[in-house]
Design an enzyme around this catalytic site. Sequence first.
Site, PDB file in Angstrom:
ATOM      1  N   HIS A  75       0.850  -1.198   0.000  1.00 53.60           N
ATOM      2  CA  HIS A  75       0.000   0.000   0.000  1.00 53.60           C
ATOM      3  C   HIS A  75       0.877   1.236   0.000  1.00 53.60           C
ATOM      4  CE1 HIS A  75      -3.911  -1.913   1.191  1.00 53.60           C
ATOM      5  NE2 HIS A  75      -3.057  -2.893   1.353  1.00 53.60           N
ATOM      6  N   PRO A 296      -3.138  -0.595  18.789  1.00 57.13           N
ATOM      7  CA  PRO A 296      -2.966  -1.042  17.406  1.00 57.13           C
ATOM      8  C   PRO A 296      -3.158   0.048  16.340  1.00 57.13           C
ATOM      9  CG  PRO A 296      -5.059  -1.811  18.283  1.00 57.13           C
ATOM     10  CD  PRO A 296      -4.330  -1.186  19.428  1.00 57.13           C
ATOM     11  N   LYS A 300       2.097  -0.670  14.875  1.00 55.43           N
ATOM     12  CA  LYS A 300       3.536  -0.705  15.160  1.00 55.43           C
ATOM     13  C   LYS A 300       4.018  -1.951  15.912  1.00 55.43           C
ATOM     14  CE  LYS A 300       4.872   3.046  13.280  1.00 55.43           C
ATOM     15  NZ  LYS A 300       4.704   2.504  11.925  1.00 55.43           N
ATOM     16  N   TYR A 388       4.337   6.329   9.867  1.00 57.78           N
ATOM     17  CA  TYR A 388       3.523   5.153   9.547  1.00 57.78           C
ATOM     18  C   TYR A 388       4.327   4.115   8.767  1.00 57.78           C
ATOM     19  CZ  TYR A 388      -0.710   2.515   8.521  1.00 57.78           C
ATOM     20  OH  TYR A 388      -1.661   1.523   8.450  1.00 57.78           O
TER      21      TYR A 388
HETATM   22  C1  PHB Z   1      -4.975  -5.011  10.419  1.00 58.54           C
HETATM   23  O1  PHB Z   1      -5.194  -5.937  11.207  1.00 58.54           O
HETATM   24  O2  PHB Z   1      -5.074  -5.170   9.194  1.00 58.54           O
HETATM   25  C2  PHB Z   1      -4.601  -3.681  10.970  1.00 58.54           C
HETATM   26  C3  PHB Z   1      -4.513  -3.503  12.342  1.00 58.54           C
HETATM   27  C4  PHB Z   1      -4.165  -2.251  12.858  1.00 58.54           C
HETATM   28  C5  PHB Z   1      -3.915  -1.207  11.985  1.00 58.54           C
HETATM   29  C6  PHB Z   1      -3.976  -1.397  10.621  1.00 58.54           C
HETATM   30  C7  PHB Z   1      -4.342  -2.643  10.108  1.00 58.54           C
HETATM   31  O3  PHB Z   1      -3.592   0.019  12.475  1.00 58.54           O
END
Ligand code: PHB
Length: 394
Positions: A75, A296, A300, A388
């Site tokens: 992405h 989450p 990270k 990010y």
């Molecule tokens: C995911 O599980 O795809 C996921 C989890 C936390 C995030 C982004 C994606 O910040």
Amino acid sequence: MIRSRTQVGIVGAGPAGLLLGQLLHLQGIDSVILERSEREHVIERVRAGVLEQGTVDLMHEIGAGDRLAREGLRHDGLYLGFRGERHHIDMAALAGGRAITVYGQNEVVRDLIELRNTAGRPLCFGAADVSIHDVDGARPLIRYRLDGQDHELACDFIAGCDGFHGVCRPAIPSSVLRIYERVYPFAWLGILAQAAPSCDELVYSLHDNGFALFSMRSPAITRLYLQCAPGEDLAAWSDNRIWAELLTRFTCADGWTPNTGTILQKGITQMRSFVAEPMQYGRLYLAGDAAHIVPPTGAKGLNLAAADVWRLSAALTSFYRKGTDDELRSYSERGLRRTWRAQRFSWWMTNTLHRPDTDNPFDRRRQDAELDYLVRSRAAMTSLSENYVGTPFD
Ligand code: PHB
Ligand code: APR
């Protein structure tokens, strides 16, 4: 009692322990990995799935990149949704071409277990009553039971890769250990759905009802999360209620909406920021969730674990190859600097995108203004993007 010895005893076969085992193997350093759970449990746990560029590069370097290259979803950007509009942020363009890749943590673990088996180095699942001893002496020990037999493993070093609830961090005396912690007034309800992702980027969205996140696992599977209360009862969320709430929170003027489908799995993730200092005591080195937890929102957790073990394996390599211990001695300090940077970012993403129950009209306007600034200022978008996609491992 069965006695054996190794150079590095690794407690825990999550991403941290397995990555460390492979990095050490490539340097010709012996290790034994001891995991409490059974193999199937470790492989099937559904966790997060965003790999920073540095983690992707590391997977390739250690020979675990084939399936990731085929099945991982790169992405270059993400969407931020708020006040009924979606805004695209072109992360790669703002962060020097670096990007993230969506690839489930359980897939990472599956690939690493296969590599370990190919390497022929010991990996014991179902190790019970693991305990660590004499970490402040020259020859630390790990004791455990396996198939009804007592074992004692003598090590040069112990790597505590046993996650937040493990036994290694508590082995650091409380007079030495300092804990920094924040528990958030919300949690995430996450689902895996049999539905083709309707957008090729992640969508982080804030609605008056709270946060929602659109992610994916494959061209056929969508992963979605919504903010809920910390003590939320999963039983109170029927599939219909989950979809209704997700569709409400993602409502936006451009008409985008996630595809719905059969819910394959659902669970609640608690939100916590946690740092243990120091990350090393005597011959015990902590890595990954054993040392720190992030909420989450910034994606990270896995990446911090990868950076820790990368630094640890480099430090151990210098020790065994050159007899120098300065990298081992600075492991904690360097790790904490990177950890705190990621902690700051994860805390900020979390606060920017969630509605606490206690907010007031001022807080809401301020939060809207922050998001508005974020999607209009190149400087603010660059700051988001470089954090990010991930800062260098050291
Ligand atoms: C995911 O599980 O795809 C996921 C989890 C936390 C995030 C982004 C994606 O910040
Ligand atoms: N003995 C042996 N193994 C243990 C013990 C113990 N006493 N306690 C815990 N473990 C194992 C757990 O069963 C788990 O498989 O240690 C492993 C730790 O793995 P993770 O929790 O995945 O932690 P880590 O490898 O640091 O990876 C960090 O995982 O939790 C996610 O979001 C987090 O993405 C991050 C990543």
